[in-house]
Design an enzyme around this catalytic site. Structure first.
Site, PDB file in Angstrom:
ATOM      1  N   PHE A 125       0.857  -1.183   0.000  1.00  0.00           N
ATOM      2  CA  PHE A 125       0.000   0.000   0.000  1.00  0.00           C
ATOM      3  C   PHE A 125       0.890   1.228   0.000  1.00  0.00           C
ATOM      4  CE2 PHE A 125      -2.753   3.110   2.194  1.00  0.00           C
ATOM      5  CZ  PHE A 125      -3.978   2.918   1.562  1.00  0.00           C
ATOM      6  N   LEU A 127       1.153   4.923   0.191  1.00  0.00           N
ATOM      7  CA  LEU A 127       0.608   6.245   0.494  1.00  0.00           C
ATOM      8  C   LEU A 127       1.691   7.186   1.018  1.00  0.00           C
ATOM      9  CD1 LEU A 127      -1.794   8.187   0.843  1.00  0.00           C
ATOM     10  CD2 LEU A 127      -2.132   7.223   3.141  1.00  0.00           C
ATOM     11  N   GLY A 133       4.388  12.172   5.658  1.00  0.00           N
ATOM     12  CA  GLY A 133       3.910  11.019   6.396  1.00  0.00           C
ATOM     13  C   GLY A 133       2.570  11.329   7.035  1.00  0.00           C
ATOM     14  N   TRP A 158       8.620   3.830   3.404  1.00  0.00           N
ATOM     15  CA  TRP A 158       8.192   3.043   4.559  1.00  0.00           C
ATOM     16  C   TRP A 158       7.043   2.110   4.191  1.00  0.00           C
ATOM     17  CZ3 TRP A 158      12.170   3.729   7.323  1.00  0.00           C
ATOM     18  CH2 TRP A 158      12.744   4.986   7.498  1.00  0.00           C
ATOM     19  N   GLU A 359       0.679   3.998  10.874  1.00  0.00           N
ATOM     20  CA  GLU A 359      -0.786   4.085  10.881  1.00  0.00           C
ATOM     21  C   GLU A 359      -1.273   5.248  11.752  1.00  0.00           C
ATOM     22  OE1 GLU A 359      -1.824   2.305   8.705  1.00  0.00           O
ATOM     23  OE2 GLU A 359      -0.757   0.412   8.647  1.00  0.00           O
TER      24      GLU A 359
END
Length: 380
Positions: A125, A127, A133, A158, A359
């Site tokens: 994923f 993003l 970040g 990352w 997250e």
């Protein structure tokens, strides 16, 4: 001490114990070596798929269709083995697969979801960027029209599973807002390089994705995601798993500390018999049990369709923060032995430093909760 199992259904208990047995048999014997060597156990993916753990909370396309609590309990048991293993599963299911399941076309779902659910393919994923970040709205990765195709240029950083993934969900800025694209491995201009010299999540693949004029057909775009709501919706799914998962690492640390303290003799008695040791164990268990009740409550809300994003933030903020404190406290009980890979505690503590950040950092989740309490956004 809280008879937590009595709060679960028979199916939830069965899933939890099945995953616990898998971790005991296939993960614990090798995890210290994987961590020391910096190796991600991606060869376990087909076994994880066979157990139904990949995208387990999704329905159809070979997914198990379990409830949210069962998914959370699986994350807890996986992270009791290692945060890197839980990251592999949660990125696969809650980010890669969920983005396709929620926002993809029927053709995209049929092409990717059965293979991802079976562990025959891996996903990632894309993003986060090197300079963006916590502020994904500032992303620089661009997707430009070229005839009927799209051309993507930019970098993602990352990215868990990045260099081992067969397909990447990449988010890019377009003239029509932020959109998601499926980028298969081997697409010209798409490369992934691993982040080296990590001191945390060493049994997990972390990569930088480079998109240098990557040409994709129109069919590569996720048709039902527009704007930041798409990727942020995926992140909320992954954060939910962390609310449970971090407690698995904490539980493993506490169990290790109790076992060590009852057998380690100092001053002619087990160190478990000293008041300061018992105070540490009591406080750690208290925070663990509170975190478990919080996680279960959020899971029940999710299964009822009532869970809000700020509630997930509350859960991640509390449970990861307390888990890392439990790990640090338990390490002190082991003394010098606690810094070696003979015991799992410092490995868990190092991993939780990353879980504290990814997250959504603790600071970001504090601001999410603060906005929910005050009605004022403090992000800018």
């Amino acid at each position: 001490m809280l008879d937590f199992d009595s709060l679960l259904t028979d199916e939830e208990r069965l899933i939890q114990h099945t995953v616990r047995d898998f971790v005991a048999d296939r993960v614990r014997p090798a995890i210290a070596e994987w961590f020391e060597q910096g190796v991600s156990p991606v060869e376990l993916a087909p076994e994880l798929g066979k157990l139904g753990l990949l995208g387990m909370h999704l329905t159809g396309y070979g997914c198990a269709g379990t409830n949210a609590v069962s998914y959370g309990l699986a994350c807890l048991e996986l992270e009791a083995g290692d945060s890197g293993l839980r990251s592999l599963v949660s990125v696969q299911g809650s980010l890669s697969m969920y983005s396709i399941w929620k926002y993809g076309s029927e053709e995209q779902k049929q092409e990717w979801l059965p293979r991802l659910a079976a562990g025959q393919a891996l996903g990632c994923f894309g993003l986060t960027e090197p300079d963006f970040g916590s502020n994904p709205a500032g992303m620089r990765t661009r997707a430009e029209r070229s005839g009927t195709d799209w051309v993507l240029t930019g970098n993602k950083m990352w990215i868990t599973n990045g260099s081992v993934a067969d397909v990447a969900t990449v988010w890019a800025r377009t003239d029509d807002g932020i959109r998601g694209f499926l980028v298969p491995r081997g697409t010209p201009g798409f490369t992934a390089s691993d982040v080296r010299h990590k001191l945390s999540l060493r049994a997990s693949t972390t990569s930088e994705l480079t998109l240098d004029g990557v040409r994709l057909p129109e069919s590569a775009m996720l048709p039902h995601a527009r704007g930041l709501a798409g990727p942020l919706g995926c992140l909320n799914e992954a954060r939910f798993g962390i609310v449970f998962g971090a407690l698995g690492a904490a539980r493993d640390c506490l169990n290790t500390a109790i076992e060590y303290a009852t057998t380690r003799i100092q001053f002619d008695r087990p160190i478990a018999g000293f008041q300061l040791t018992q105070a540490k164990l009591a406080d750690a268990s208290l925070e663990l049990y509170k975190g478990l009740l919080l996680a279960l409550h959020l899971g029940r809300l999710k299964d009822d369709g009532k869970l809000r994003a700020e509630q997930v933030s509350l859960g991640k903020l509390n449970n990861v923060r307390e888990a890392i404190e439990i790990a640090r406290t338990c390490r002190t009980i082991l003394g010098g032995s606690g810094i070696t890979l003979e015991y799992p505690i410092l490995r868990h503590a190092n991993n939780l430093e990353s879980v504290l950040t990814y997250e959504g950092t603790s600071e970001v989740h504090q601001l999410v909760v603060g906005q929910a309490l005050t009605g004022i956004a403090a992000f800018r």
